[in-house]
Design a protein around this motif. Structure first.
Motif, PDB file in Angstrom:
ATOM      1  N   PHE A 157      40.704  45.018  26.623  1.00 20.52           N
ATOM      2  CA  PHE A 157      39.704  44.708  27.396  1.00 20.52           C
ATOM      3  C   PHE A 157      39.988  43.326  28.003  1.00 20.52           C
ATOM      4  O   PHE A 157      39.800  43.212  29.151  1.00 20.52           O
ATOM      5  CB  PHE A 157      38.317  44.170  26.511  1.00 20.52           C
ATOM      6  CG  PHE A 157      37.317  43.334  26.818  1.00 20.52           C
ATOM      7  CD1 PHE A 157      36.508  43.694  28.076  1.00 20.52           C
ATOM      8  CD2 PHE A 157      37.270  41.984  26.294  1.00 20.52           C
ATOM      9  CE1 PHE A 157      35.468  42.800  28.399  1.00 20.52           C
ATOM     10  CE2 PHE A 157      36.286  41.144  26.966  1.00 20.52           C
ATOM     11  CZ  PHE A 157      35.594  41.464  28.108  1.00 20.52           C
ATOM     12  N   ALA A 158      40.661  42.331  27.304  1.00 18.31           N
ATOM     13  CA  ALA A 158      41.150  41.101  27.912  1.00 18.31           C
ATOM     14  C   ALA A 158      42.071  41.290  29.092  1.00 18.31           C
ATOM     15  O   ALA A 158      42.003  40.659  29.957  1.00 18.31           O
ATOM     16  CB  ALA A 158      41.828  40.228  26.871  1.00 18.31           C
ATOM     17  N   GLN A 159      42.940  42.404  29.030  1.00 15.53           N
ATOM     18  CA  GLN A 159      44.024  42.803  30.078  1.00 15.53           C
ATOM     19  C   GLN A 159      43.037  43.260  31.152  1.00 15.53           C
ATOM     20  O   GLN A 159      43.285  43.008  32.325  1.00 15.53           O
ATOM     21  CB  GLN A 159      44.854  43.918  29.729  1.00 15.53           C
ATOM     22  CG  GLN A 159      46.101  44.068  30.822  1.00 15.53           C
ATOM     23  CD  GLN A 159      46.629  42.949  31.203  1.00 15.53           C
ATOM     24  OE1 GLN A 159      47.473  42.489  30.194  1.00 15.53           O
ATOM     25  NE2 GLN A 159      46.587  42.636  32.439  1.00 15.53           N
ATOM     26  N   ALA A 160      41.862  44.145  30.965  1.00 17.09           N
ATOM     27  CA  ALA A 160      41.054  44.663  32.069  1.00 17.09           C
ATOM     28  C   ALA A 160      40.483  43.455  32.908  1.00 17.09           C
ATOM     29  O   ALA A 160      40.279  43.625  34.104  1.00 17.09           O
ATOM     30  CB  ALA A 160      40.243  45.613  31.388  1.00 17.09           C
ATOM     31  N   VAL A 161      39.976  42.446  32.049  1.00 16.53           N
ATOM     32  CA  VAL A 161      39.297  41.266  32.606  1.00 16.53           C
ATOM     33  C   VAL A 161      40.397  40.547  33.765  1.00 16.53           C
ATOM     34  O   VAL A 161      40.054  40.223  34.826  1.00 16.53           O
ATOM     35  CB  VAL A 161      38.789  40.289  31.729  1.00 16.53           C
ATOM     36  CG1 VAL A 161      38.250  39.165  32.362  1.00 16.53           C
ATOM     37  CG2 VAL A 161      37.576  41.046  30.897  1.00 16.53           C
ATOM     38  N   GLN A 162      41.642  40.461  33.073  1.00 19.84           N
ATOM     39  CA  GLN A 162      42.559  39.848  33.904  1.00 19.84           C
ATOM     40  C   GLN A 162      42.938  40.617  35.165  1.00 19.84           C
ATOM     41  O   GLN A 162      42.977  39.768  36.322  1.00 19.84           O
ATOM     42  CB  GLN A 162      43.681  39.540  33.222  1.00 19.84           C
ATOM     43  CG  GLN A 162      43.988  38.515  32.013  1.00 19.84           C
ATOM     44  CD  GLN A 162      44.915  38.432  31.191  1.00 19.84           C
ATOM     45  OE1 GLN A 162      45.861  37.645  31.461  1.00 19.84           O
ATOM     46  NE2 GLN A 162      44.873  39.095  29.811  1.00 19.84           N
ATOM     47  N   ASN A 163      42.854  41.961  35.178  1.00 19.15           N
ATOM     48  CA  ASN A 163      43.175  42.716  36.323  1.00 19.15           C
ATOM     49  C   ASN A 163      42.038  42.588  37.369  1.00 19.15           C
ATOM     50  O   ASN A 163      42.477  42.383  38.551  1.00 19.15           O
ATOM     51  CB  ASN A 163      43.411  44.177  35.878  1.00 19.15           C
ATOM     52  CG  ASN A 163      44.363  44.461  35.108  1.00 19.15           C
ATOM     53  OD1 ASN A 163      45.480  43.892  34.973  1.00 19.15           O
ATOM     54  ND2 ASN A 163      44.300  45.623  34.404  1.00 19.15           N
ATOM     55  N   HIS A 164      40.802  42.414  36.834  1.00 14.22           N
ATOM     56  CA  HIS A 164      39.636  42.092  37.648  1.00 14.22           C
ATOM     57  C   HIS A 164      39.737  40.984  38.258  1.00 14.22           C
ATOM     58  O   HIS A 164      39.436  40.750  39.577  1.00 14.22           O
ATOM     59  CB  HIS A 164      38.555  42.199  36.656  1.00 14.22           C
ATOM     60  CG  HIS A 164      37.003  42.053  37.315  1.00 14.22           C
ATOM     61  ND1 HIS A 164      36.727  42.814  38.408  1.00 14.22           N
ATOM     62  CD2 HIS A 164      36.170  40.708  37.388  1.00 14.22           C
ATOM     63  CE1 HIS A 164      35.487  42.349  39.055  1.00 14.22           C
ATOM     64  NE2 HIS A 164      35.126  41.219  38.180  1.00 14.22           N
ATOM     65  N   LEU A 165      40.002  39.860  37.572  1.00 13.42           N
ATOM     66  CA  LEU A 165      40.524  38.556  38.181  1.00 13.42           C
ATOM     67  C   LEU A 165      41.497  38.529  39.137  1.00 13.42           C
ATOM     68  O   LEU A 165      41.327  37.892  40.376  1.00 13.42           O
ATOM     69  CB  LEU A 165      40.688  37.701  37.031  1.00 13.42           C
ATOM     70  CG  LEU A 165      39.631  37.334  35.978  1.00 13.42           C
ATOM     71  CD1 LEU A 165      40.007  36.126  35.026  1.00 13.42           C
ATOM     72  CD2 LEU A 165      38.232  36.904  36.580  1.00 13.42           C
ATOM     73  N   ARG A 166      42.674  39.176  38.865  1.00 12.21           N
ATOM     74  CA  ARG A 166      43.754  39.099  40.102  1.00 12.21           C
ATOM     75  C   ARG A 166      43.270  40.097  41.165  1.00 12.21           C
ATOM     76  O   ARG A 166      43.805  39.704  42.046  1.00 12.21           O
ATOM     77  CB  ARG A 166      45.030  39.848  39.075  1.00 12.21           C
ATOM     78  CG  ARG A 166      45.759  38.931  38.311  1.00 12.21           C
ATOM     79  CD  ARG A 166      46.847  39.487  37.977  1.00 12.21           C
ATOM     80  NE  ARG A 166      47.000  40.674  36.889  1.00 12.21           N
ATOM     81  CZ  ARG A 166      47.010  40.505  35.785  1.00 12.21           C
ATOM     82  NH1 ARG A 166      47.114  39.368  35.173  1.00 12.21           N
ATOM     83  NH2 ARG A 166      46.749  41.499  34.928  1.00 12.21           N
ATOM     84  N   GLY A 167      42.217  40.942  41.212  1.00 13.77           N
ATOM     85  CA  GLY A 167      41.916  41.632  42.210  1.00 13.77           C
ATOM     86  C   GLY A 167      40.728  40.972  43.039  1.00 13.77           C
ATOM     87  O   GLY A 167      40.186  41.378  43.812  1.00 13.77           O
ATOM     88  N   GLY A 168      40.402  39.293  42.700  1.00 15.50           N
ATOM     89  CA  GLY A 168      39.662  38.928  43.319  1.00 15.50           C
ATOM     90  C   GLY A 168      38.333  38.781  42.751  1.00 15.50           C
ATOM     91  O   GLY A 168      37.167  38.240  43.482  1.00 15.50           O
ATOM     92  N   GLY A 169      38.066  39.451  41.583  1.00 18.52           N
ATOM     93  CA  GLY A 169      37.048  39.223  40.865  1.00 18.52           C
ATOM     94  C   GLY A 169      36.413  37.895  40.096  1.00 18.52           C
ATOM     95  O   GLY A 169      37.496  37.109  40.083  1.00 18.52           O
TER      96      GLY A 169
END
Length: 206
Positions: A157-169
């Motif tokens: 989950f933490a990795q999914a959130v980080q991916n979201h943030l890196r994508g501009g979220g």
């Protein structure tokens, strides 16, 4: 700013629980909400998600409120549908079509044909969180998302959130645990609203 909260007062059951809450998020940023049980974390999140009005203050931003995806304590899972069918359902609701990335990021590919009612509590929680990945919404607002997750699933989950943030979220997450990545921390105890006095009530109800 992708999300700006200014001098917000929120209420539960007609009584103010938090007052003067302010913070701002830009693309790629997250904030962790901290505070004891009952302080008003869920109430604040529901207000940010547009599910209830604020008493005072303002919420604004480039993608508010249309860009919000909200995950509550409930998983939002339809028990008679399979894992893949659940994700396709939510993808259609939010006007997207891609579910493969969500299956992979939350380690659900091997379970995609399983009816949701046969999943364990942790697997259901992963499916509920995978729903966020198919929304296409830039702002994730999440209430204790790691409930029922083991250590490995919490890391996913933490990795999914980080991916979201890196994508501009951006993300607003109420959590008591360390998710292992940098984020603002907003302690809510200082914003606890003052208790109501007798003068705050209509005498007809006393």
């Amino acid at each position: 700013m992708i999300l700006q909260v200014e001098n917000l007062t929120v209420q539960r059951g007609g009584v103010a629980v938090l007052a003067g809450v302010s913070f701002a998020l830009d693309a790629g940023q997250a904030v962790f909400l901290r505070g004891p049980n009952g302080i008003g974390k869920t109430t604040l999140l529901r207000t940010l998600a547009g599910l209830q009005p604020a008493v005072t203050g303002a919420i604004s931003g480039a993608h508010w409120p249309e860009g919000i995806a909200y995950a509550s304590h409930a998983d939002g899972v339809k028990p008679t549908l399979t894992v893949a069918e659940n994700l396709r359902f939510w993808a259609r609701v939010f006007g997207t079509v891609e579910i493969d990335a969500a299956l992979d990021q939350m380690n659900l590919r091997d379970l995609k044909q399983r009816p949701a009612h046969t999943l364990s509590a942790g697997q259901k929680r992963r499916l509920g969180l995978a729903r966020m990945l198919v929304t296409g919404r830039p702002i994730w607002v999440m209430d204790e998302p790691t409930i029922s997750l083991d250590r490995d699933s919490t890391a996913l989950f933490a990795q999914a959130v980080q991916n979201h943030l890196r994508g501009g979220g951006a993300a607003v997450i109420a959590t008591h645990i360390d998710l292992g990545f940098d984020a603002q921390t907003l302690e809510l105890a200082p914003f606890k609203a003052a208790p109501m006095s007798d003068a705050d009530f209509d005498e007809a109800f006393l």
